[in-house]
Design a protein around this motif. Structure first.
Motif, mmCIF file in Angstrom:
data_model
loop_
_atom_site.group_PDB
_atom_site.id
_atom_site.type_symbol
_atom_site.label_atom_id
_atom_site.label_comp_id
_atom_site.label_asym_id
_atom_site.label_seq_id
_atom_site.Cartn_x
_atom_site.Cartn_y
_atom_site.Cartn_z
ATOM 1 N N GLY A 183 0.314 -1.000 0.248
ATOM 2 C CA GLY A 183 -0.170 0.329 -0.247
ATOM 3 C C GLY A 183 0.638 1.582 0.036
ATOM 4 N N LEU A 184 1.675 2.055 1.592
ATOM 5 C CA LEU A 184 3.182 2.403 0.700
ATOM 6 C C LEU A 184 4.122 2.685 -0.500
ATOM 7 N N PRO A 204 3.932 9.224 -1.707
ATOM 8 C CA PRO A 204 4.108 10.554 -3.040
ATOM 9 C C PRO A 204 5.039 11.156 -2.950
ATOM 10 N N ASN A 205 6.096 11.038 -2.545
ATOM 11 C CA ASN A 205 7.764 11.087 -2.817
ATOM 12 C C ASN A 205 8.339 9.803 -2.839
ATOM 13 N N ALA A 206 9.563 10.096 -2.915
ATOM 14 C CA ALA A 206 10.857 8.556 -2.835
ATOM 15 C C ALA A 206 10.977 8.034 -1.788
ATOM 16 N N ASN A 207 10.944 9.388 -0.333
ATOM 17 C CA ASN A 207 10.989 8.416 0.960
ATOM 18 C C ASN A 207 10.202 7.760 1.145
ATOM 19 N N MET A 208 8.764 7.771 0.685
ATOM 20 C CA MET A 208 8.152 6.633 1.399
ATOM 21 C C MET A 208 7.879 5.455 0.917
ATOM 22 N N PHE A 209 8.295 5.419 -0.732
ATOM 23 C CA PHE A 209 8.962 4.155 -1.726
ATOM 24 C C PHE A 209 9.622 3.210 -0.723
ATOM 25 N N SER A 213 4.367 -3.278 -8.418
ATOM 26 C CA SER A 213 4.619 -2.669 -7.548
ATOM 27 C C SER A 213 3.279 -3.743 -6.506
ATOM 28 N N LEU A 214 2.155 -3.421 -7.103
ATOM 29 C CA LEU A 214 0.568 -3.586 -6.979
ATOM 30 C C LEU A 214 0.558 -5.288 -6.657
#
Length: 515
Positions: free
Chosen positions: A119-120, A125-130, A198-199
């Motif tokens: 889910g994340l 929304p940005n590279a850090n979350m990925f 990714s999903l």
């Protein structure tokens, strides 16, 4: 399934109580149902293969590179390694859960971590979350490790070796799916070019969910929890097709209870310190740790993670040629690992490990020689000749290290320490993998093909270690396995035979009284 006493890969005691069944297992309802559930569980190893292939695929997508600000060097290595790091750090927690909460419940908890990670990642929304999502996906892998333990402990006795060996073969099913999904979305103009792959990380675990919900808990775990009737009912249903008087079920239950009683009488608890308290457990620990390291430190890390760099050094620089070689190599891996799994009982674990190491050593010598020759002469034919030896190398790796990396530790540890033993082997494996991910590219860029000499030495160490220290384990039930490591005092077969004889006499007396 075979008749009584006729199976050449089972111990005399176990083979003597196997029921005669003229039909194959897929025409036997209770075995078909059990193996259908197990088929779902073995899909969990595909999550690791999918993730590694996913990261290789995403790096080729401009959409992902733009979103992630084109990571390079140590930062890219850190992003790739986070999944392995998360799994390695949480292996002890997963082992605790498998013993405390049960094997099945632990697998189901893994779904929560995977859903959070996917889910994340998909909604990042940005590279850090990925980057953060990578850690959650890795943690899920630590909990999913209970799947192979459940497979080991619930499989039909004559099927156990094959189904546990097949478990890690599904790694390549995940890598194949990931590669083709990334290929199919490569031309999408938006971020969905990498969000869809990714999903799809959750696709195979979702396919496995119905079987995971329906499969019963491990009879051995239930017995340890003093839920003996539940354990017996499961064996009656899935191993005997509802036959309450099954000799096989009686034999299995006697083995399980006697083994657990021996562990308890020896004050064996499920503590980490118990892994080193006895000579037998120290031997098991050595095998588990060495196997985890050997599975990564045999040169395969260079081939699997940096195939593009290898092909560049031998003059194959076309993107089309490189992707085709990689695609066929993954398919080859799947085929050869399944072949190895089918040979686990026929050839034996020890013979497969030795053959595997010898094949890898010979092919690595040829890869090193040809790469060095190409570096000197620049002859295209010499560089191209490396390719078949890459396939031969992986044939060697796949016939033993792919199917046995989890199956071997899962079968050699006693019940109370099985989850910890598998976790230890995986922590060693992921530790070696992290080393590969950070050190291999640096070394390979610095000295190119000369780096192969390091792995020639390592393969010689593997060969000597396997030859002198890796015991053969085929033909033993999980409970009988203790004799190899703990000596005759750990034998439960004699006590089981006495119980069987007493049971037969009691039945005979009851029959005579009725007459």
């Amino acid at each position: 399934m075979t008749g009584k006493g006729s199976d050449p890969v089972l111990s005399t005691g176990l083979a003597s109580v196997l029921p005669v069944n003229p039909k194959p297992w897929w025409k036997t309802p209770h075995l078909l149902t059990l193996n259908g559930y197990i088929a779902c569980l073995v899909l969990f190893s595909s999550t690791v293969g999918y993730d590694i292939s996913l990261m290789n695929g995403l790096q080729s997508l401009d959409q992902w590179q733009l979103f992630m600000h084109r990571p390079t060097g140590a930062w890219l290595g850190f992003i790739n390694a986070l999944q392995s790091l998360g799994s390695m750090l949480f292996q002890p927690v997963g082992a605790w859960s498998a013993n405390r909460l049960g094997r099945k419940r632990t697998v189901l908890i893994g779904y929560i971590w995977l859903a959070l990670g996917v889910g994340l990642q998909v909604g990042a929304p940005n590279a850090n979350m990925f980057v953060a999502s990578r850690m959650f996906v890795g943690i899920a892998g630590a909990w999913f490790q209970a799947a192979v333990i459940l497979v080991t402990e619930i499989a039909y006795p004559s099927h156990r070796s094959l189904v546990t060996a097949i478990y890690m073969c599904q790694y390549y099913v995940g890598s194949l799916l990931s590669a083709w999904v990334a290929f199919g979305t490569r031309n999408l103009a938006s971020d969905w070019a990498w969000r869809i792959p990714s999903l799809m990380q959750i696709a195979l675990p979702l396919v496995a969910l119905p079987g995971t919900l329906l499969i019963p808990e491990s009879p051995r775990w239930l017995t340890r929890q003093k839920r003996v009737k539940e354990a017996r009912d499961i064996l009656v249903r899935f191993h005997a097709g509802g036959d309450e008087g099954s000799e096989l079920v009686a034999f299995e239950m006697d083995e399980i209870t006697q083994s657990i009683m021996l562990e308890q009488s020896a004050n064996a608890e499920s503590r980490w310190v118990d892994c080193v308290k006895t000579p037998g457990n120290r031997y098991r620990l050595f095998l588990s740790v060495s196997l985890g390291f050997f599975a990564q430190w045999n040169g395969g890390g260079v081939v699997s993670y940096y195939l593009t760099m290898i092909l560049d050094t031998i003059g194959i620089t076309s993107v089309t040629e490189q992707t085709l070689i990689n695609g066929f190599l993954q398919l080859w891996n799947l085929i050869m690992s399944v072949v190895g799994a089918c040979l686990v009982d026929r050839a034996g674990r020890r013979a497969l490990f030795l053959a595997s190491t010898i094949i890898m050593l010979i092919s690595y010598i040829m890869i090193t020689a040809l790469s060095g020759s190409f570096n000197t002469t620049g002859t295209a034919a010499v560089g191209t000749a490396v390719i078949p030896f890459l396939f031969i190398y992986y044939a060697g790796y796949d016939i033993a290290f792919t199917p046995l990396i989890l199956a071997y530790p899962a079968e050699i540890w006693t019940f109370s320490l099985r989850a910890k033993g598998v976790a230890i082997s995986q922590m060693a494996n992921y530790g070696a993998l992290l080393f590969n991910q950070f050190i291999n590219p640096i070394a390979f860029e610095a000295i190119s093909w000369k780096y192969y000499f390091v792995f020639l030495v390592v393969l010689l160490v593997v060969l000597v270690t396997v030859y002198y220290y890796y015991p053969e384990t085929h033909g033993y039930s999980l409970e009988e396995m203790a004799v190899i490591f703990d000596g005759e005092l750990a034998r439960v077969t004699d006590a089981v035979s006495v119980n069987m004889e007493r049971r037969e006499k009691r039945v005979g007396v009851e029959h005579a009284e009725k007459v």
